[in-house]
Scaffold this active site. Structure first.
Site, PDB file in Angstrom:
ATOM      1  N   GLY A 129      -4.785  -2.202   5.067  1.00  0.00           N
ATOM      2  CA  GLY A 129      -4.154  -3.418   4.583  1.00  0.00           C
ATOM      3  C   GLY A 129      -4.953  -4.713   4.829  1.00  0.00           C
ATOM      4  O   GLY A 129      -4.869  -5.582   4.106  1.00  0.00           O
ATOM      5  N   ARG A 130      -4.996  -4.740   5.945  1.00  0.00           N
ATOM      6  CA  ARG A 130      -5.536  -5.922   6.552  1.00  0.00           C
ATOM      7  C   ARG A 130      -7.073  -6.166   5.937  1.00  0.00           C
ATOM      8  O   ARG A 130      -7.675  -7.254   6.213  1.00  0.00           O
ATOM      9  CB  ARG A 130      -5.672  -6.122   7.951  1.00  0.00           C
ATOM     10  CG  ARG A 130      -6.188  -5.055   8.956  1.00  0.00           C
ATOM     11  CD  ARG A 130      -5.670  -5.100  10.168  1.00  0.00           C
ATOM     12  NE  ARG A 130      -6.242  -3.814  10.974  1.00  0.00           N
ATOM     13  CZ  ARG A 130      -5.636  -2.756  11.236  1.00  0.00           C
ATOM     14  NH1 ARG A 130      -4.514  -2.589  10.433  1.00  0.00           N
ATOM     15  NH2 ARG A 130      -6.009  -1.648  11.876  1.00  0.00           N
ATOM     16  N   GLU A 157      -4.195  -6.665  14.984  1.00  0.00           N
ATOM     17  CA  GLU A 157      -3.806  -5.297  14.669  1.00  0.00           C
ATOM     18  C   GLU A 157      -4.963  -4.218  14.792  1.00  0.00           C
ATOM     19  O   GLU A 157      -4.819  -3.242  15.022  1.00  0.00           O
ATOM     20  CB  GLU A 157      -3.267  -5.541  13.245  1.00  0.00           C
ATOM     21  CG  GLU A 157      -2.354  -4.150  12.821  1.00  0.00           C
ATOM     22  CD  GLU A 157      -1.546  -4.104  11.457  1.00  0.00           C
ATOM     23  OE1 GLU A 157      -2.147  -4.469  10.545  1.00  0.00           O
ATOM     24  OE2 GLU A 157      -0.240  -4.101  11.470  1.00  0.00           O
ATOM     25  N   LYS A 183       0.927  -1.150   0.028  1.00  0.00           N
ATOM     26  CA  LYS A 183       0.127  -0.101   0.142  1.00  0.00           C
ATOM     27  C   LYS A 183       0.914   1.413  -0.019  1.00  0.00           C
ATOM     28  O   LYS A 183       0.636   2.150  -0.895  1.00  0.00           O
ATOM     29  CB  LYS A 183      -0.915  -0.005   1.234  1.00  0.00           C
ATOM     30  CG  LYS A 183      -1.922   1.202   1.270  1.00  0.00           C
ATOM     31  CD  LYS A 183      -2.656   1.070   2.820  1.00  0.00           C
ATOM     32  CE  LYS A 183      -3.539   2.556   2.790  1.00  0.00           C
ATOM     33  NZ  LYS A 183      -4.423   2.125   3.937  1.00  0.00           N
ATOM     34  N   GLU A 191      10.930  -4.812   4.181  1.00  0.00           N
ATOM     35  CA  GLU A 191      10.812  -6.115   3.707  1.00  0.00           C
ATOM     36  C   GLU A 191      10.528  -6.458   2.108  1.00  0.00           C
ATOM     37  O   GLU A 191      11.028  -6.969   1.580  1.00  0.00           O
ATOM     38  CB  GLU A 191       9.721  -6.950   4.414  1.00  0.00           C
ATOM     39  CG  GLU A 191      10.177  -7.128   6.131  1.00  0.00           C
ATOM     40  CD  GLU A 191       9.607  -6.094   6.965  1.00  0.00           C
ATOM     41  OE1 GLU A 191       9.161  -4.795   6.302  1.00  0.00           O
ATOM     42  OE2 GLU A 191       9.528  -6.215   8.083  1.00  0.00           O
ATOM     43  N   HIS A 237      -3.095 -33.253  18.270  1.00  0.00           N
ATOM     44  CA  HIS A 237      -1.864 -34.023  18.656  1.00  0.00           C
ATOM     45  C   HIS A 237      -0.719 -33.247  19.110  1.00  0.00           C
ATOM     46  O   HIS A 237       0.419 -33.551  19.125  1.00  0.00           O
ATOM     47  CB  HIS A 237      -1.476 -34.773  17.449  1.00  0.00           C
ATOM     48  CG  HIS A 237      -2.410 -35.819  16.888  1.00  0.00           C
ATOM     49  ND1 HIS A 237      -2.670 -37.132  17.308  1.00  0.00           N
ATOM     50  CD2 HIS A 237      -3.298 -35.566  16.041  1.00  0.00           C
ATOM     51  CE1 HIS A 237      -3.821 -37.419  16.850  1.00  0.00           C
ATOM     52  NE2 HIS A 237      -4.147 -36.722  15.965  1.00  0.00           N
ATOM     53  N   LYS A 248       9.558  -0.423  14.175  1.00  0.00           N
ATOM     54  CA  LYS A 248      10.259  -0.155  12.406  1.00  0.00           C
ATOM     55  C   LYS A 248      11.287   0.873  12.721  1.00  0.00           C
ATOM     56  O   LYS A 248      12.255   1.157  12.068  1.00  0.00           O
ATOM     57  CB  LYS A 248       9.315   0.498  11.761  1.00  0.00           C
ATOM     58  CG  LYS A 248       8.034  -0.708  11.144  1.00  0.00           C
ATOM     59  CD  LYS A 248       7.326  -0.027  10.296  1.00  0.00           C
ATOM     60  CE  LYS A 248       6.074  -0.765  10.095  1.00  0.00           C
ATOM     61  NZ  LYS A 248       4.921  -0.353   9.167  1.00  0.00           N
TER      62      LYS A 248
END
Ligand code: F6P
Length: 524
Positions: free
Chosen positions: A260-261, A346, A200, A206, A377, A487
């Site tokens: 974004g999410r 978030e 965005k 990253e 398990h 950040k």
């Protein structure tokens, strides 16, 4: 207003003090009382520690906190993301009609339609082979490079609907650890690979580092001009995309009014559309739109996102649960827990109200999860007998799309058994180790089938659940200031680590190999 100041909150506290309702195994009618269905998706809340009175009081809380007016505000384009002064209109991205939706008097629908048209032509061109790579070879692999909302949504949907993909393979790279990308690149032919760089902001470290590595790899094999045929971008930040070397015609816009999410419905879903094609991607949007319409129109007492949200409020704020397990009994939904970690944590992992007052109540639980029956398990031991009751969402798919009735029956039997064991436990036992306390609450989400439409419904349900909880908690669900400090510190460290500072020293030490290298004989 803080929810603790409402009458309903006080009544809920008294209701809880008078005894938490328990679920009885013989009370089969609960399955109808505590269940809502919309098309192919059913929410069953019968395994929560609730009675009809509990639900009534929780609904009063939703009313007192103004859920209905907040909902109307969100859909109308009001700037409900108050800290960032932005509207929140992911719902407009899947709106089926052209009814205007305005921000500051400007209708956003024409721009959405124009972008959808561009996406759809591009998808057809790549899928049909009309769009080729620089050498004329057909594109066979899509690599989505992005992180957070620019990764988790498309990754989940691509995995869940992979069976609808026929021509291309989609891959996802998020981590700045170069292992992820390099390992993938080893398996790909640059001449057949299209990179979709999704960010965005187009400033995310990253993503930009991975995009640069990918570009070097493609250019080394095919030469600089290949960028025009092998790289497209999705972003708000046109200038940064162009300075990366991707031209305007290879860029698909998104807007600051899409978080974004909440963005998989936009061009952020491009990799998914390339994988499954336009018709299936439209069905995915339609499913979400159906949930939007239900959320807006259904009375609160029959409203799936509202009831779903209220179960979380009851468990978190009144019964004291601090976590939530997401347990999809469908391997194709294995990325759902990660997606919901971002969506809910978030959005609602906040400690101040919208106007900055410190909260005196709890908000988002810690979300974790794993597919059933795999989790049975490992950590289910703790779910059944650990000291902290952990509410769970079980997500099941009724139809057997693998054509394997025996394992499918086993999957569903295991799911039902886990829900039952958690709810009813086993209190008569020979040894204390065999005691299961029971009364451990679950939601059940049953999908008739895992198709684009129903998946759209499911994700929109979780989005609206998150929204309703944020409204009740009086927090802003649409900003994420808590991610910024780390950040900034990382950037400072990279540019100049201070040697007289504990973190600076840690960073420097991190880069020193301290082990003694073993002689070859020891390794052998
Ligand atoms: O750092 C958090 C965050 O901003 C998320 O909210 C977002 O989904 C992610 O990073 C990626 O951001 P972008 O799409 O701008 O690269």
């Amino acid at each position: 207003m803080k929810p603790t100041q409402t009458q309903a909150w006080q009544k809920l506290l008294a209701h809880k003090a008078s005894g938490v309702p328990r679920v009885r195994r013989e009370d089969v009618a609960r399955l109808d009382t505590f269940s809502v269905t919309l098309d192919g998706l059913r929410l069953i809340t019968a395994f929560q520690n609730i009675s009809e009175e509990t639900v009534g009081l929780l609904l009063d809380l939703a009313r007192e906190q103004g859920v209905e007016s907040a909902r109307a505000q969100m859909f109308s384009g009001a700037k409900i993301n108050t800290t960032e002064k932005r509207a929140v209109l992911h719902t407009a991205l899947r709106q089926q009609s052209d009814t205007p939706v305005c921000i500051d008097g400007e209708n956003v629908i024409p721009e959405i339609r124009a972008t959808q048209k561009r996406i759809s032509s591009f998808v057809d061109a790549v899928r049909s082979g009309q769009w080729t790579g620089a050498t004329g070879k057909r594109i066979r692999h899509i690599v989505n490079i992005g992180i957070g909302g620019s990764d988790l949504g498309p990754r989940l949907v691509a995995e869940a609907l992979n069976g609808y993909g026929d021509r291309l393979q989609a891959h996802f790279v998020a981590n700045v650890d170069a292992y992820e990308l390099q390992n993938l690149l080893k398996t790909l032919d640059p001449a057949e690979t299209l990179f979709v760089i999704v960010s965005k902001t187009f400033t995310t470290q990253e993503t930009l580092l991975n995009a640069k590595l990918a570009r070097q790899w493609a250019v080394a094999a095919l030469g600089e001009p290949c960028v025009a045929k092998h790289f497209v971008a999705v972003s708000v930040n046109h200038a940064a995309v162009e300075s990366f070397g991707i031209s305007a015609e290879n860029m698909f816009p998104m807007w600051d009014w899409v978080g974004g999410r909440y963005s998989v419905w936009s061009a952020v879903g491009l990799s998914v559309a390339l994988l499954i094609g336009n018709a299936h991607f439209s069905a995915f949007l339609k499913g979400a739109a159906a949930m939007d319409a239900h959320f807006c129109a259904a009375p609160l007492a029959k409203n799936m996102p509202v009831l779903f949200a209220l179960m979380g409020i009851w468990n978190r704020n009144f019964l004291g649960s601090s976590s939530l397990a997401i347990l999809p009994y469908a391997e194709r939904l294995r990325d759902l827990p990660r997606f919901l970690q971002q969506l809910e944590m978030e959005s609602n992992g906040k400690s101040v109200t919208k106007d900055g007052q410190t909260l005196d109540y709890t908000t988002a639980p810690v979300i974790f999860g794993e597919c059933g029956s795999v989790g049975q398990h490992s950590f289910h031991q703790c779910l059944h007998q650990g000291t902290d009751p952990v509410p769970a969402d079980f997500i099941g798919v009724a139809s057997d799309d693998q054509g394997q009735p025996t394992p499918h029956r086993a999957l569903l039997a295991n799911m039902a058994a886990q829900i039952g064991a958690l709810a009813f436990g086993q209190t008569k036992a020979v040894t204390p180790q065999d005691i299961y306390p029971g009364s451990r609450p679950s939601n059940v989400l049953m999908l008739d089938r895992l198709d684009p439409y129903t998946l759209g419904q499911l994700l929109a349900l979780y989005e609206h659940k998150t929204f309703v909880q944020g409204v009740i908690w009086d927090i802003n669900s649409f900003d994420q200031p808590g991610v910024e400090l780390g950040k900034r510190m990382a950037k400072e460290l990279e540019s100049a680590p201070a040697s007289n500072d504990l973190i600076g020293r840690l960073y420097t030490d991190c880069q020193c190999v301290t082990s003694t290298v073993l002689p070859d004989s020891a390794v052998a």
